[in-house]
Scaffold this motif. Structure first.
Motif, PDB file in Angstrom:
ATOM      1  N   PHE A   1       0.849  -1.190   0.000  1.00  0.00           N
ATOM      2  CA  PHE A   1       0.000   0.000   0.000  1.00  0.00           C
ATOM      3  C   PHE A   1       0.887   1.243   0.000  1.00  0.00           C
ATOM      4  O   PHE A   1       1.911   1.286   0.682  1.00  0.00           O
ATOM      5  N   GLN A   2       0.467   2.245  -0.744  1.00  0.00           N
ATOM      6  CA  GLN A   2       1.269   3.459  -0.880  1.00  0.00           C
ATOM      7  C   GLN A   2       0.758   4.596  -0.003  1.00  0.00           C
ATOM      8  O   GLN A   2       1.350   5.659   0.009  1.00  0.00           O
ATOM      9  N   PHE A   3      -0.347   4.396   0.678  1.00  0.00           N
ATOM     10  CA  PHE A   3      -0.915   5.498   1.446  1.00  0.00           C
ATOM     11  C   PHE A   3      -1.907   4.937   2.447  1.00  0.00           C
ATOM     12  O   PHE A   3      -2.246   3.748   2.416  1.00  0.00           O
TER      13      PHE A   3
ATOM     14  N   PRO B   1      -1.217  -5.983   0.859  1.00  0.00           N
ATOM     15  CA  PRO B   1      -2.542  -6.594   0.950  1.00  0.00           C
ATOM     16  C   PRO B   1      -2.349  -8.070   1.331  1.00  0.00           C
ATOM     17  O   PRO B   1      -1.257  -8.609   1.171  1.00  0.00           O
ATOM     18  N   ASN B   2      -3.384  -8.696   1.821  1.00  0.00           N
ATOM     19  CA  ASN B   2      -3.307 -10.144   2.054  1.00  0.00           C
ATOM     20  C   ASN B   2      -3.319 -10.832   0.699  1.00  0.00           C
ATOM     21  O   ASN B   2      -4.252 -10.676  -0.074  1.00  0.00           O
ATOM     22  N   ILE B   3      -2.244 -11.536   0.416  1.00  0.00           N
ATOM     23  CA  ILE B   3      -2.089 -12.122  -0.924  1.00  0.00           C
ATOM     24  C   ILE B   3      -1.848 -13.605  -0.766  1.00  0.00           C
ATOM     25  O   ILE B   3      -1.043 -14.017   0.067  1.00  0.00           O
TER      26      ILE B   3
ATOM     27  N   TYR C   1      -2.965  -4.066 -11.115  1.00  0.00           N
ATOM     28  CA  TYR C   1      -4.209  -3.779 -10.406  1.00  0.00           C
ATOM     29  C   TYR C   1      -4.019  -2.547  -9.540  1.00  0.00           C
ATOM     30  O   TYR C   1      -2.913  -2.253  -9.092  1.00  0.00           O
TER      31      TYR C   1
ATOM     32  N   ILE D   1      -4.718  -0.138  -6.240  1.00  0.00           N
ATOM     33  CA  ILE D   1      -5.094  -0.136  -4.830  1.00  0.00           C
ATOM     34  C   ILE D   1      -5.396   1.295  -4.443  1.00  0.00           C
ATOM     35  O   ILE D   1      -4.596   2.193  -4.697  1.00  0.00           O
ATOM     36  N   THR D   2      -6.537   1.494  -3.871  1.00  0.00           N
ATOM     37  CA  THR D   2      -6.938   2.843  -3.498  1.00  0.00           C
ATOM     38  C   THR D   2      -7.747   2.777  -2.208  1.00  0.00           C
ATOM     39  O   THR D   2      -8.181   1.712  -1.806  1.00  0.00           O
ATOM     40  N   THR D   3      -7.889   3.905  -1.566  1.00  0.00           N
ATOM     41  CA  THR D   3      -8.716   3.904  -0.363  1.00  0.00           C
ATOM     42  C   THR D   3     -10.192   3.895  -0.743  1.00  0.00           C
ATOM     43  O   THR D   3     -11.043   3.611   0.085  1.00  0.00           O
TER      44      THR D   3
ATOM     45  N   LEU E   1     -10.906  -3.904  -1.893  1.00  0.00           N
ATOM     46  CA  LEU E   1      -9.950  -4.650  -2.720  1.00  0.00           C
ATOM     47  C   LEU E   1     -10.241  -6.138  -2.555  1.00  0.00           C
ATOM     48  O   LEU E   1     -10.202  -6.676  -1.453  1.00  0.00           O
TER      49      LEU E   1
ATOM     50  N   ARG F   1      -4.907   8.853  -5.265  1.00  0.00           N
ATOM     51  CA  ARG F   1      -4.366   7.956  -4.253  1.00  0.00           C
ATOM     52  C   ARG F   1      -4.515   6.516  -4.739  1.00  0.00           C
ATOM     53  O   ARG F   1      -4.968   5.639  -4.022  1.00  0.00           O
ATOM     54  N   LEU F   2      -4.139   6.323  -5.980  1.00  0.00           N
ATOM     55  CA  LEU F   2      -4.210   4.988  -6.561  1.00  0.00           C
ATOM     56  C   LEU F   2      -2.784   4.512  -6.741  1.00  0.00           C
ATOM     57  O   LEU F   2      -1.954   5.221  -7.296  1.00  0.00           O
ATOM     58  N   SER F   3      -2.467   3.319  -6.232  1.00  0.00           N
ATOM     59  CA  SER F   3      -1.157   2.780  -6.594  1.00  0.00           C
ATOM     60  C   SER F   3      -1.385   1.558  -7.453  1.00  0.00           C
ATOM     61  O   SER F   3      -2.387   0.862  -7.328  1.00  0.00           O
ATOM     62  N   LEU F   4      -0.489   1.368  -8.398  1.00  0.00           N
ATOM     63  CA  LEU F   4      -0.656   0.287  -9.364  1.00  0.00           C
ATOM     64  C   LEU F   4       0.372  -0.795  -9.125  1.00  0.00           C
ATOM     65  O   LEU F   4       1.566  -0.547  -9.074  1.00  0.00           O
TER      66      LEU F   4
ATOM     67  N   GLU G   1      -6.539  -9.567  -1.071  1.00  0.00           N
ATOM     68  CA  GLU G   1      -7.640  -8.964  -0.296  1.00  0.00           C
ATOM     69  C   GLU G   1      -7.051  -7.943   0.662  1.00  0.00           C
ATOM     70  O   GLU G   1      -5.895  -8.063   1.053  1.00  0.00           O
ATOM     71  N   LEU G   2      -7.860  -7.005   1.024  1.00  0.00           N
ATOM     72  CA  LEU G   2      -7.380  -6.052   2.029  1.00  0.00           C
ATOM     73  C   LEU G   2      -7.201  -6.766   3.361  1.00  0.00           C
ATOM     74  O   LEU G   2      -8.068  -7.518   3.772  1.00  0.00           O
TER      75      LEU G   2
END
Lengths: 473, 473
Positions: free
Chosen positions: A457-459, A467-469, B46, B48-50, B54, B448-451, B472-473
């Motif tokens: 996560f970047q923020f 993340p749970n992977i 993919y 990841i954003t707040t 996810l 606030r999207l990270s790829l 998953e988050l």
């Protein structure tokens, strides 16, 4: 406070609870070791190959810059630039012999890391604990820079910088800076920095302790500060070269490699390096202007600079070979530092064993005769005489001897034999003896390794955690 | 035969079984469409954003070059450079109104793709099917290059190149090349290429069919061959610029972007492009020497070249705007192609609606007066007269009219109103109206999207397929 910081605090607290009887506080060592801002900067990567079962599970963890291979799970942990190499884990159906009992595996072994923080730590080999043959656990453990956890399950441990635990189950122990411990099982011990201890109960006991006043020049750590010394400086001087490897999605290789050898995509290989058949170069190895002869290998965190390795040389995890010429069959153990200079090269004769955590740093050329065992700190020919013995002489020892700071007890022949079998096993596992058909090892299998990345996560509250992977074949 | 090829054959077989009554064979279209060698070359990514839950699950699938956002699962499917954008999926607690019934979501909606092959396809919006409000399914479907599956669950479908299904549940249908279908629910239909059909049962019906002899210059496909025509050539001419985006781990952006706007990391933005507040530029958009005014957007697969967009302009998925000047509030629909030339620029007046799948290709300058609806193929001012109507005039239509190749039935006022509401909704969702506090949309949230990336097997039977991965988050 974000989730990463909370997690780190919880890990340190758990380590301290496990170590409470030893009058040890991990907290001052932990500050500045895992830096939250760094944890979101680096991706993690994992290998996919036909040779190993793929099963990775990451839960509530930070994995910045770390590498995974094989079957691993990581939960509630923080890994920073660590290598979790599961390519020697036991597989379902394999058997493991302990004191004459043959134990057959009902399932593939897993590396299971929980509630731990590992910094630039190497995890490799397999669980040698007969009580848990299918789980190589690392729990409630803090491992500092360039620690090696090699076939050594741990439950409650502080492992200092450049310390190695090898084929040893560790419960509630403090392992000091630059210690090398191979002792089957230890618990509730606090081991002083610079200890080199190889213990096979009933067979032999090899004990050496570095002179701390001298070791301090190379590596030391004081509570509240980061590790420092020449070993750290040396690594920092060379770290820029690694940046390029992590910045590009696809890389052009700079040297040509025979079909039977393998060169990891995250190894630095600078010009004038020659790589012969059956050579294995692992991730985070650094090679420059050197020749690796047939069947030689360079493991994680090795540096081989301006040197020649004739062939079938083992350069164990974290070993550094500078301005040196190694004849064939030379073994250089974990985190050893052969610090030759252009006018003071180190020559190591055939079949020598450089014990783990040996430092050779002489201002005059030094020549180690063939088939010798060397250990400890060697700064000149006097030190060499004190810190070496011919394997022939060692094999004659029936009861024990002392030499300088070394105390040896037990059967010298068994000690030499155990070492020779192990070196042979390492070469074989790495593919050094591959003949085009038989004896395939990591060098050949890893050619078919692809490396994939995952990101944190970047923020937000979870910044720096992943993340749970889960990834399965 | 490797697993990927077997999977592809099985998908095509399933599509054919679903379409068996329509006397249609997907097989000749499939050859060369998914190329096994290409499937292992590209990573997937993919976001990841707040802003979005996810949850990604990939099983036995190839995902080369594809993008995922939000809650998606993909099984037994092959996706090639497709975008699965789950940022408008319904969330637990949201409600959906259908014929006066208010349906409340008990869980977050998921995009569920199974047994399907999607090539350069965009999947966006949410399931408008009142029967499955929490699953936006895509099953037994083959979608060709630049298809849009927009709020349109499909079960058994062949979707030709540049075809769009919009807010329509599709069961066992063949959707021809460059069709645009918005018709609530269709089943067992074979829709001829170039059909533009907007049907709201009981309210209005808009039906136009492109002249195939003319459409063929822009896009056509014959069984056994890949799609071809000027649309394909145009995209190929511009594709080199995307390569750089995928080769580097970290990129420097080439233009500065206001804090309220967002520019995707996988968009091409070439010099002299200006981006104002509240602008959203999606992945795979291409901008060059253009100005995007406040609240304008450029969706996936858009090209905006040598053009100005005054503000609050919607450039829907796949729309191309070349040498054109758009006043504020202009909507350019899916896959439209505004092909202006330096000496034959296209000027589009305020609040115009360019219907999806409109082609404007004139050799003389063309001026579309404000508040007009335009559609079909327009090559000169005569075509424009035939293929346009002022919104005022259209609103007066009570029963229907025919104009050139267009047949309109039903209530013109309702048609205009429906469109206006939708355009307003799109602008709002994209954050065009953000005032620093209220009306936040994709443009603000995506900052606030990270790829993150994931990669396929590089060798062996599974080459080109991905490991089973869940995130998953």
């Amino acid at each position: 406070m974000n989730e990463l910081q909370k997690l780190y605090d919880r890990i340190i607290q758990r380590v301290n609870i496990n170590l409470r009887e030893l009058d040890f506080d991990a907290e001052p060592y932990s500050s500045g070791l895992i830096v939250p801002e760094q944890m979101s900067k680096f991706y993690a990567f994992y290998g996919i190959t036909t040779g190993h079962p793929l099963s990775l599970r990451f839960q509530n963890s930070g994995l910045a810059g770390s590498y995974f291979l094989g079957k691993c799970q990581v939960s509630n942990s923080l890994l920073y630039k660590s290598d979790i190499r599961g390519d020697e884990l036991k597989r379902a159906g394999d058997s493991f012999t302990f004191q004459g009992h043959k134990i057959t595996m009902s399932k593939d072994e897993t590396v299971d890391i929980s509630d731990s923080a590992l910094v630039k730590t190497l995890v490799h080999n397999y669980s040698h604990d007969p009580e848990t043959t299918e789980v190589f656990f690392i729990r409630d453990t803090l491992a500092m820079d360039y620690a090696n956890i090699h076939g050594a399950p741990t439950d409650g441990a502080f492992i200092g910088p450049f310390a190695t635990v090898d084929l040893t189950t560790v419960r509630d122990c403090v392992i000091g800076t630059y210690c090398y411990i191979q002792a089957s099982e230890i618990s509730h011990m606090r081991i002083a920095p610079g200890t080199l201890w190889v213990h096979s109960p009933g067979n032999f006991n090899f004990y050496y302790r570095h002179d701390l006043a001298l070791l301090r020049n190379y590596i030391s750590v004081v509570p509240g500060d980061l590790p420092h010394g020449y070993l750290i400086d040396f690594i920092e001087e060379h770290e820029d070269a690694f940046q390029r490897l992590f910045d590009a999605v696809n890389l052009e290789t700079m040297v040509s490699v025979p079909k039977t050898a393998s060169l990891d995509r995250y190894a630095v290989v600078l010009p004038k390096t020659k790589i012969a058949d059956n050579v294995l170069v692992a991730q985070r190895a650094y090679l420059s202007n050197s020749t690796l002869g047939k069947g030689a290998n360079a493991q994680e965190n090795c540096y081989i600079i301006n040197s020649t390795l004739e062939g079938c040389n083992v350069t164990a995890h974290g070993a550094k070979i500078i301005e040196a010429d190694l004849e064939s069959g030379v073994f250089v153990g974990f985190n050893s530092f052969l610090k030759g200079k252009p006018k003071a090269r180190i020559h190591v004769g055939k079949d020598c064993v450089v014990m783990p955590h040996t430092i050779i740093d002489s201002d005059a050329p030094l020549r180690i005769p063939e088939a010798h065992l060397v250990w400890g700190l060697i700064r000149d020919s006097d030190d060499l005489r004190e810190n070496s013995i011919s394997l022939e002489e060692l094999q004659k020892q029936k009861k024990g001897f002392s030499k300088g700071r070394l105390h040896f007890e037990g059967n010298g022949k068994l000690f030499v034999l155990t070492f020779k079998i192990r070196i042979h096993h390492i070469l074989q596992a790495n593919g050094a003896f591959y003949d085009g058909r038989k004896y395939m090892g990591h060098a050949q299998r890893n050619q078919r390794l692809s490396l994939n990345t995952i990101q944190p996560f970047q923020f937000g509250e979870m910044e720096g955690l992943y993340p749970n992977i889960s990834i399965e074949l």
